[in-house]
Write an enzyme that holds these catalytic residues in place. Structure first.
Site, short mmCIF file in Angstrom:
data_model
loop_
_atom_site.label_atom_id
_atom_site.label_comp_id
_atom_site.label_asym_id
_atom_site.label_seq_id
_atom_site.Cartn_x
_atom_site.Cartn_y
_atom_site.Cartn_z
N TYR A 153 0.84 -1.19 0.00
CA TYR A 153 0.00 0.00 0.00
C TYR A 153 0.88 1.25 0.00
O TYR A 153 1.68 1.44 0.93
CB TYR A 153 -0.89 -0.05 1.24
CG TYR A 153 -1.58 1.23 1.66
CD1 TYR A 153 -1.43 1.70 2.96
CD2 TYR A 153 -2.42 1.93 0.80
CE1 TYR A 153 -2.08 2.85 3.39
CE2 TYR A 153 -3.06 3.08 1.22
CZ TYR A 153 -2.89 3.54 2.51
OH TYR A 153 -3.53 4.68 2.93
N ASP A 238 -1.63 -6.09 9.45
CA ASP A 238 -2.68 -5.14 9.10
C ASP A 238 -3.79 -5.95 8.45
O ASP A 238 -3.65 -6.41 7.31
CB ASP A 238 -2.10 -4.08 8.15
CG ASP A 238 -3.10 -2.98 7.81
OD1 ASP A 238 -4.33 -3.24 7.89
OD2 ASP A 238 -2.67 -1.88 7.46
N ILE A 240 -7.03 -5.03 7.79
CA ILE A 240 -8.18 -4.18 7.54
C ILE A 240 -9.11 -4.68 6.45
O ILE A 240 -10.24 -4.21 6.33
CB ILE A 240 -7.80 -2.71 7.24
CG1 ILE A 240 -7.07 -2.58 5.91
CG2 ILE A 240 -6.97 -2.12 8.36
CD1 ILE A 240 -6.88 -1.12 5.51
N LYS A 277 -12.81 -0.23 5.27
CA LYS A 277 -12.93 -1.09 4.10
C LYS A 277 -14.09 -2.06 4.24
O LYS A 277 -14.95 -2.14 3.38
CB LYS A 277 -11.62 -1.88 3.88
CG LYS A 277 -10.39 -1.01 3.89
CD LYS A 277 -10.38 -0.01 2.75
CE LYS A 277 -9.17 0.90 2.84
NZ LYS A 277 -9.18 1.93 1.79
#
Lengths: 438, 493
Positions: A153, A238, A240, A277
């Site tokens: 990302y 992470d 998410i 998200k």
């Protein structure tokens, strides 16, 4: 999000202020400008730029709106305004207990009950952006390094490095094995950091991966856990996109592995989550750090003072997420809709002769356009990206902005638009590919 | 996991919570006052909250269901608001904030919505502005007494140092340009000169509750321009001014100082005090420096205001009639509370610094100290917490250099509790007088008492100020908790 042109300052600001580590001068953001200037609209601007560079989840809003209409008690700001005063005054950095309980329970549901989460370990931050930066401040000193698998990302360049002064050393992944993280790549990254005299403090993975749109396999997770244990460093996971996995059985969270081993070596593991998200609520700024390390929980909680979640928002979400009937229905429906979108875009691209990485999660697919490159390098990729942006009017994200070591890959988002718009985008790609053949 | 596997920042003490001053909050937490359920409990007077006007806000909320995206009136806007994460913020929110800031300054200044940048409360705003203006190791001048949590907000993750500029009771703790110059010069001397990047002031002041006079403020603007350093004005109590003199904001004064370099001027604002909405986490950075606006805006990604909250406040704060009524009524109620307390205390022979703003007043208990030391201040403080059962904040926690002063918050309780608090103080003062009388022999006792009374009478012209937040128990630290410095830490400056 408009890009700003930095004016020349007359008085000196800090080094952090002057640095470029906010990362906005990357092509990842340049496409936005083109979109902002000429945004697609089905009715009013059908030839405009279609935004496919924004990982938003817009497929399930109707369920949220429906919930709100049926549950007026979710808002303390409505007609009765009950509990308004207490809520408006509430600034305790522990966060509303009801909200922490709801988040813990939601995270458990997403993992099919295969991992338990203790509300006392849930630390709240204004978005995963803040959570990742905060953890970096806690786990690493300026000049230290975090190892991050590529492609990653683009926002990590800012979140992990900008104000913290911490470095990112890439763990190179490539298409030969579907960009999975290998033990060799881990070791190579560690040695690379050492050769630069950087002290490695941890590994940060995104599971499911952004931009790959694929979950990390159990065996790989176990490798990574072994690696961080041997090196005595941290692991940040992470997660998410955990609620955006198309099939529940395919996602293995590091939490599950820890639980299955009775939490051995868990103090080095920290999970980041967010509702931006899975629930499609990026505006609400809801992030969380879940750490198995007491000292990290305490410190993160103190630091969250700089980035607390609005009590108004905590109250709303506490109500919504503690309704287990609603959340289980939401999770199931959201998954199914994302899978449908994914299938649609993959089939559409296949018909146009374009292959993608086999994905099973997320709001995007990882498209392989390397056969189309004039030159098999970063420059060739950027040329192709410009073509996509200015000729096809599609804003997609070039792999180089995600630090991908192989040129020609692009991240394409599919959940931030209607099905009709997706059809239009696929038609444009189809036409382009047809023209190329001729 | 070994302790050293966390960062230096994580293992440092700069979060400020490891202070010996937690007794007050612990005592409160264990035994909180309640008018009917626990009338002997500890009354919280250490928290600078503004609770006097919730009825007005509640009424507005009830009348404006469309401002909430959760109600059936508002839900049509839900999706658009929920996806909005642009760090510029909702334009209507920025416009509404700019308008509020103008109203709080009596319409004497205009604010540009494009300069309004969001942050995670004023806590986030103060930290962010430091990240923008200073490097680790650089320093900011801070007049004392100051809000204790500055030690965390300005220093913890930024690595920036604070250089206190001590103000004295001899001139009512006013900031003087001479003191500022002296502090600046001193910091440049010695083997490790400080690299001073700016000055941060709080106006109205926490803990003093006073506003800066125009001449001093102009002098400070000139001072920073001369030295080419920044001026950060924390104006979060701007709308809590309840009697003249009115607030003179730095934005007003800038226009009057010839050759002022606007790039040096920055304002911090919040809705936590003026509007009494700390839970909503609305912090604002308003800078006249384009590069700072740009940088702070990018950094605001780490602490944006929830779009749900932006949407609600955009509607509320642009309701001009409501805001006008709110500010007027809030001032009236604050004035009333302030007078109630300060007159009540004056009658008992306790004087307070003359103040015109804030949610607290600065009380002078020097006559009650056994000796003029911080140890005695702490002793007195423990008595106040444990015997009088009031959680007030000792001046040393604000880095005050003279022992005996306490900040007392007055806006976070109802009228009945005010009475109870005053009665307790009255009883305490009488007991103290009795004690002094009993301990000494006739001659010396009488003389002591007279001196004390005389001292007090001289200060009867002072008025008192509002509440403040000082010490919180570790497990319940709020973001606005002022973290007291132990006298040992303070002594080195």
């Amino acid at each position: 999000m408009a890009i700003e042109i930095n004016p020349v300052p007359s008085v000196q600001l800090s080094k952090v202020a002057d640095s470029e580590k906010h990362g906005e001068n990357s092509p990842y953001f340049a496409g936005w400008k083109a979109y902002d200037e000429d945004p697609y609209n089905e009715m009013t601007n059908p030839s405009g730029v279609i935004q496919m560079g924004l990982a938003e989840n817009q497929v399930s809003f109707d369920m949220l709106e429906d919930y709100l209409e049926k549950h007026p008690e979710a808002s303390i700001w409505g007609k009765g305004a009950p509990g308004f005063k207490e809520n408006a005054l509430f600034q305790d950095y522990h966060g509303l207990l009801s909200f922490r309980k709801a988040m813990a329970s939601f995270m458990e549901q997403i993992r099919g009950g295969r991992a338990r989460f203790d509300p006392e370990r849930v630390v709240l931050t204004a978005g995963a952006t803040a959570a990742n930066e905060l953890l970096t401040f806690i786990l690493a000193d300026p000049g230290d390094a975090l190892l991050v698998p590529t492609p990653y990302y683009p926002g990590f360049d800012r979140d992990l490095r900008w104000r913290t002064g911490v470095r990112i050393v890439p763990i190179h992944c490539n298409s030969s094995n579907n960009f999975q993280i290998t033990p060799q790549a881990l070791e190579a990254a560690y040695e690379n950091a050492e050769s630069m005299n950087l002290r490695v403090r941890g590994v940060l993975i995104t599971n499911p991966s952004n931009p790959l749109g694929a979950t990390v396999q159990r065996a790989v997770l176990e490798e990574i856990l072994g690696f961080v244990t041997r090196k005595n460093i941290h692991l940040i996971s992470d997660e998410i996109y955990s609620g955006s996995v198309f099939s529940s059985s395919e996602f293995v969270s590091v939490a599950e592995i820890l639980e299955s081993r009775d939490y051995k070596e868990c103090e080095r593991v920290h999970i980041v989550y967010s509702l931006s998200k899975d629930l499609g609520l990026p505006g609400f700024r809801v992030g969380t750090i879940y750490s198995y390390n007491d000292k990290v929980v305490t410190t993160a909680r103190r630091m969250s003072s700089f980035t607390l979640i609005s009590s108004q928002t905590q109250h709303l979400l506490a109500s919504m997420l503690s309704n287990k009937e609603f959340t289980s229905r939401y999770i199931e429906t959201n998954r199914a809709r994302l899978k449908k979108r994914y299938d649609m875009i993959i089939q559409g691209l296949k018909r146009a002769g374009i292959k993608c990485l086999r994905g099973n999660a997320g709001l995007f697919c990882w498209m392989n356009l390397s056969p189309l490159l004039q030159k098999p390098d970063r420059e060739g990729e950027l040329d192709l990206w410009k073509t996509m942006l200015h000729e096809l009017k599609l804003n997609i994200s070039p792999g180089s902005s995600c630090h991908c070591s192989e040129p020609g890959w692009f991240r394409v988002c599919f959940a931030n638009m209607s099905e009709q718009t997706l059809e239009v985008a696929l038609a444009r790609i189809h036409n382009y590919m047809d023209q190329r053949k001729r | 996991m070994p302790y050293q596997l966390l960062s230096k920042i994580a293992t440092s003490d700069r979060h400020g919570e490891n202070s010996p001053y937690f007794d007050g909050w612990k005592a409160y937490d264990k035994n909180p006052f309640h008018p009917t359920l626990n009338p002997d409990g500890v009354i919280q007077m250490g928290l600078a909250e503004n609770q006097l006007c919730f009825d007005l806000v509640e009424e507005w909320v009830r009348k404006n269901p469309e401002a909430s995206i959760c109600t059936s009136d508002g839900v049509p806007k839900f999706k658009d608001v929920a996806i909005f994460q642009d760090y510029h913020g909702l334009p209507e929110f920025r416009q509404a904030v700019a308008k509020l800031m103008e109203r709080a300054r009596g319409g004497k200044v205009k604010y540009d919505p494009d300069r309004v940048v969001m942050s995670g409360g004023a806590t986030g705003a103060n930290e962010t502005i430091m990240f923008c203006l200073a490097d680790p190791g650089d320093a900011f001048l801070v007049p004392s007494p100051y809000y204790p949590a500055f030690a965390r907000d300005l220093r913890w993750r930024t690595g920036v140092e604070m250089i206190p500029v001590h103000c004295k009771s001899s001139n009512n703790f006013q900031i003087t340009i001479e003191a500022m110059e002296a502090a600046y010069e001193k910091a440049q001397q010695g083997p490790n000169p400080s690299n001073i990047k700016g000055l941060i002031i709080t106006n109205p002041s926490n803990p003093l509750g006073t506003t800066l006079d125009r001449e001093t403020l102009k002098g400070l603007v000139r001072f920073v321009c001369e030295k080419n350093i920044h001026l950060v004005c924390d104006e979060i109590y701007s709308a809590t001014v309840f009697k003249p003199p009115h607030l003179v904001s730095v934005s007003e004064v800038m226009e009057e100082v010839g050759g002022c370099n606007r790039d040096l001027i920055h304002v911090v604002y919040s809705l936590s005090k003026d509007m009494g909405l700390p839970g909503l986490r609305v912090g604002i950075i308003y800078s006249y420096n384009d590069a700072v606006v740009s940088c702070a805006r990018k950094m605001s990604s780490f602490g944006l205001v929830s779009s749900q909250t932006q949407h609600l406040l955009a509607s509320m704060l642009s309701d001009e009639e409501f805001i006008g009524q709110f500010i007027r009524e809030s001032s009236k109620r604050l004035a009333k509370r302030h007078t109630l307390f300060t007159k009540g205390l004056a009658q008992m022979g306790i004087s307070c610094l003359d103040s015109n703003a804030g949610l607290f007043f600065w009380m002078d208990l020097r006559p009650l100290l056994k000796e003029q030391t911080f140890e005695a201040e702490m002793q007195l403080w423990r008595v106040i917490i444990n015997d009088v059962k009031l959680n007030v904040s000792p001046g040393s926690s604000f880095c005050c250099t003279e022992p005996g002063f306490f900040r007392v918050c007055f806006a976070d309780m109802d009228d009945h509790t005010v009475e109870v608090a005053l009665n307790r103080i009255r009883a305490f003062v009488l007991r103290e007088e009795q004690c002094v009388h009993n301990k000494n022999q006739a001659g010396t006792t009488l003389k002591k008492r007279r001196n004390w009374q005389n001292n007090v009478n001289l200060r009867l012209s002072f008025s008192s100020r509002g509440y403040d937040e000082s010490i919180q128990s570790p497990h319940k630290m709020s973001p606005h908790s002022p973290i007291p410095q132990s006298p040992l830490v303070q002594a080195k400056t």
